[in-house]
Design a protein around this motif. Sequence first.
Motif, PDB file in Angstrom:
ATOM      1  N   CYS A  87       0.827  -1.219   0.000  1.00  0.00           N
ATOM      2  CA  CYS A  87       0.000   0.000   0.000  1.00  0.00           C
ATOM      3  C   CYS A  87       0.856   1.261   0.000  1.00  0.00           C
ATOM      4  N   PHE A  88       2.068   1.171   0.511  1.00  0.00           N
ATOM      5  CA  PHE A  88       2.964   2.323   0.572  1.00  0.00           C
ATOM      6  C   PHE A  88       3.966   2.334  -0.579  1.00  0.00           C
ATOM      7  N   SER A  89       4.434   1.151  -0.966  1.00  0.00           N
ATOM      8  CA  SER A  89       5.405   1.040  -2.056  1.00  0.00           C
ATOM      9  C   SER A  89       5.283  -0.349  -2.675  1.00  0.00           C
ATOM     10  N   ALA A  90       5.042  -0.391  -3.966  1.00  0.00           N
ATOM     11  CA  ALA A  90       4.891  -1.685  -4.650  1.00  0.00           C
ATOM     12  C   ALA A  90       6.176  -2.501  -4.571  1.00  0.00           C
ATOM     13  N   ALA A  91       7.311  -1.857  -4.819  1.00  0.00           N
ATOM     14  CA  ALA A  91       8.590  -2.566  -4.787  1.00  0.00           C
ATOM     15  C   ALA A  91       8.878  -3.111  -3.391  1.00  0.00           C
ATOM     16  N   ALA A  92       8.630  -2.310  -2.370  1.00  0.00           N
ATOM     17  CA  ALA A  92       8.879  -2.755  -0.995  1.00  0.00           C
ATOM     18  C   ALA A  92       7.911  -3.873  -0.602  1.00  0.00           C
ATOM     19  N   GLY A  93       6.664  -3.791  -1.023  1.00  0.00           N
ATOM     20  CA  GLY A  93       5.695  -4.845  -0.720  1.00  0.00           C
ATOM     21  C   GLY A  93       6.090  -6.180  -1.323  1.00  0.00           C
ATOM     22  N   ILE A  94       6.548  -6.131  -2.560  1.00  0.00           N
ATOM     23  CA  ILE A  94       7.018  -7.367  -3.207  1.00  0.00           C
ATOM     24  C   ILE A  94       8.279  -7.861  -2.509  1.00  0.00           C
ATOM     25  N   GLY A  95       9.146  -6.934  -2.123  1.00  0.00           N
ATOM     26  CA  GLY A  95      10.378  -7.305  -1.431  1.00  0.00           C
ATOM     27  C   GLY A  95      10.126  -7.979  -0.096  1.00  0.00           C
ATOM     28  N   VAL A  96       9.215  -7.433   0.692  1.00  0.00           N
ATOM     29  CA  VAL A  96       8.878  -8.048   1.985  1.00  0.00           C
ATOM     30  C   VAL A  96       8.332  -9.458   1.770  1.00  0.00           C
ATOM     31  N   THR A  97       7.472  -9.606   0.780  1.00  0.00           N
ATOM     32  CA  THR A  97       6.899 -10.926   0.504  1.00  0.00           C
ATOM     33  C   THR A  97       7.977 -11.915   0.079  1.00  0.00           C
ATOM     34  N   VAL A  98       8.869 -11.504  -0.807  1.00  0.00           N
ATOM     35  CA  VAL A  98       9.965 -12.380  -1.248  1.00  0.00           C
ATOM     36  C   VAL A  98      10.851 -12.755  -0.060  1.00  0.00           C
ATOM     37  N   GLY A  99      11.159 -11.776   0.800  1.00  0.00           N
ATOM     38  CA  GLY A  99      12.001 -12.041   1.969  1.00  0.00           C
ATOM     39  C   GLY A  99      11.364 -13.023   2.932  1.00  0.00           C
ATOM     40  N   ILE A 100      10.084 -12.843   3.223  1.00  0.00           N
ATOM     41  CA  ILE A 100       9.393 -13.753   4.140  1.00  0.00           C
ATOM     42  C   ILE A 100       9.329 -15.158   3.542  1.00  0.00           C
ATOM     43  N   LEU A 101       8.989 -15.251   2.259  1.00  0.00           N
ATOM     44  CA  LEU A 101       8.902 -16.570   1.628  1.00  0.00           C
ATOM     45  C   LEU A 101      10.256 -17.274   1.598  1.00  0.00           C
ATOM     46  N   SER A 102      11.345 -16.518   1.413  1.00  0.00           N
ATOM     47  CA  SER A 102      12.675 -17.143   1.455  1.00  0.00           C
ATOM     48  C   SER A 102      12.971 -17.666   2.853  1.00  0.00           C
TER      49      SER A 102
END
Length: 136
Positions: A87-102
């Motif tokens: 909701c605040f940043s598309a790139a950061a949202g995708i990054g958080v998701t990738v980090g958690i999934l890793s």
Amino acid sequence: MMYKEHMVGGIACAIGVCYVKNKYGVPIPINDISFFIATGIGSLLPDIDHPESLLGSEMDFIGGLIKHRTITHSISFAVIMGLIVFCFSAAAGIGVTVGILSHLLLDMIDVKGNGICLLAPFSFRKIGGRIKNKRP
């Protein structure tokens, strides 16, 4: 696993996402440094429920509320946290998701661990971790 291993795993996954984006022209909005920073933070976020972790030591009250490797180690946690940040940043949202999934992937294959509740809060059955020998 220790936080350094999770951080390296998260950044390696971020590099993999960038490779796929560039190689196949996938329209993923990850063109700034916030993607990599968010991936690094996301790779540490699931251990916020452990009082001895890097983030958990700063927020030790969370460990008293949530059992380790349950809700914060689930796909639903990855999706919810990713959407909030998105909701605040598309790139950061995708990054958080990738980090958690890793982080989840690394904890699932960690033979020293007891597995994770990948489908929490819908199921608290542990997946992955050490192999238990069942002898008759």
